[in-house]
Design an enzyme around this catalytic site. Sequence first.
Site, PDB file in Angstrom:
ATOM      1  N   GLU A 114       0.821  -1.205   0.000  1.00  0.00           N
ATOM      2  CA  GLU A 114       0.000   0.000   0.000  1.00  0.00           C
ATOM      3  C   GLU A 114       0.860   1.261   0.000  1.00  0.00           C
ATOM      4  O   GLU A 114       0.510   2.268  -0.637  1.00  0.00           O
ATOM      5  CB  GLU A 114      -0.944  -0.024   1.199  1.00  0.00           C
ATOM      6  CG  GLU A 114      -1.984  -1.133   1.080  1.00  0.00           C
ATOM      7  CD  GLU A 114      -2.911  -1.226   2.273  1.00  0.00           C
ATOM      8  OE1 GLU A 114      -4.136  -1.170   2.074  1.00  0.00           O
ATOM      9  OE2 GLU A 114      -2.406  -1.355   3.411  1.00  0.00           O
ATOM     10  N   GLU A 134      -3.760  -9.506   3.469  1.00  0.00           N
ATOM     11  CA  GLU A 134      -4.538  -9.200   4.670  1.00  0.00           C
ATOM     12  C   GLU A 134      -5.652 -10.213   4.919  1.00  0.00           C
ATOM     13  O   GLU A 134      -5.926 -10.579   6.070  1.00  0.00           O
ATOM     14  CB  GLU A 134      -5.136  -7.787   4.563  1.00  0.00           C
ATOM     15  CG  GLU A 134      -4.155  -6.668   4.881  1.00  0.00           C
ATOM     16  CD  GLU A 134      -3.342  -6.229   3.691  1.00  0.00           C
ATOM     17  OE1 GLU A 134      -2.720  -5.156   3.766  1.00  0.00           O
ATOM     18  OE2 GLU A 134      -3.317  -6.962   2.670  1.00  0.00           O
TER      19      GLU A 134
END
Length: 260
Positions: A114, A134
Amino acid sequence: MTDTNTAEPVVLTEVRDGIAVVTLNRPQARNAIDYAVAVAVAAAMDEFDARADVRVIVLTGAGPTFCAGMDLKAFLQGEVPALPGRGLAGLTEAPPGKPLIAAVEGHVLAGGFEIALACDLIVAADTASFGLPEVKRGLVAAGGGLLRLPKRIPYQVALETALTGNPLDAHRAYALGLVNRLADPGKALATALELAQEIAANGPLAVQVTKQVLSRSAAWSPQQMWEQQSALTTPVFVSADAREGAAAFAEKRAPHWTGR
């Protein structure tokens, strides 16, 4: 700011010929992001965005891994590696105005991916791998990964990557256009600095406004886009740098930019 376990700064900074290098410096934790890193990254970005002698920023990681994402040990202790209004690592919601290049080696995972996606350009070692794992930990890539990835690669590929948590290798990421340049292992930073030098050689006002138009125009309606573009670009055309660029071309010499 320093890591209390090692007394080493968690983020290192330096400036090389107009290019700032910001290094995540927790190699013992694969440069995982904790609150201290977020504060230090935000401070570095603010400093270099404001400095007239810096034209491009390169973000990299110490050791063989760019960033393994959020520090899960710190997370379990209740720590959040984000800042209000700034996002994960003090960066993902508020990237700098100047061009930002990620120079990545090894694993670029979860929050690390990210962070790379928050950068304008990515240079990767050809052995690097990118992923949003995740979901494998019962978490969600809420640091910008789900928002940015479908804009950088085809939607269906982004969806599969996010839903499975499986990684993309550097060569596929390059073929998809996610990675700008591939480098030999251990050479990502050197290759990123070469790219940064190409950008830094150009007029700083022109570069900054070019980034603004490209990054903002997706939100402009057809009715707005010419007016919004003109508001940003008109000052560039009447700047001293614009006159210097034309004069340097006519005189067959390198331009001397002042940023004005």
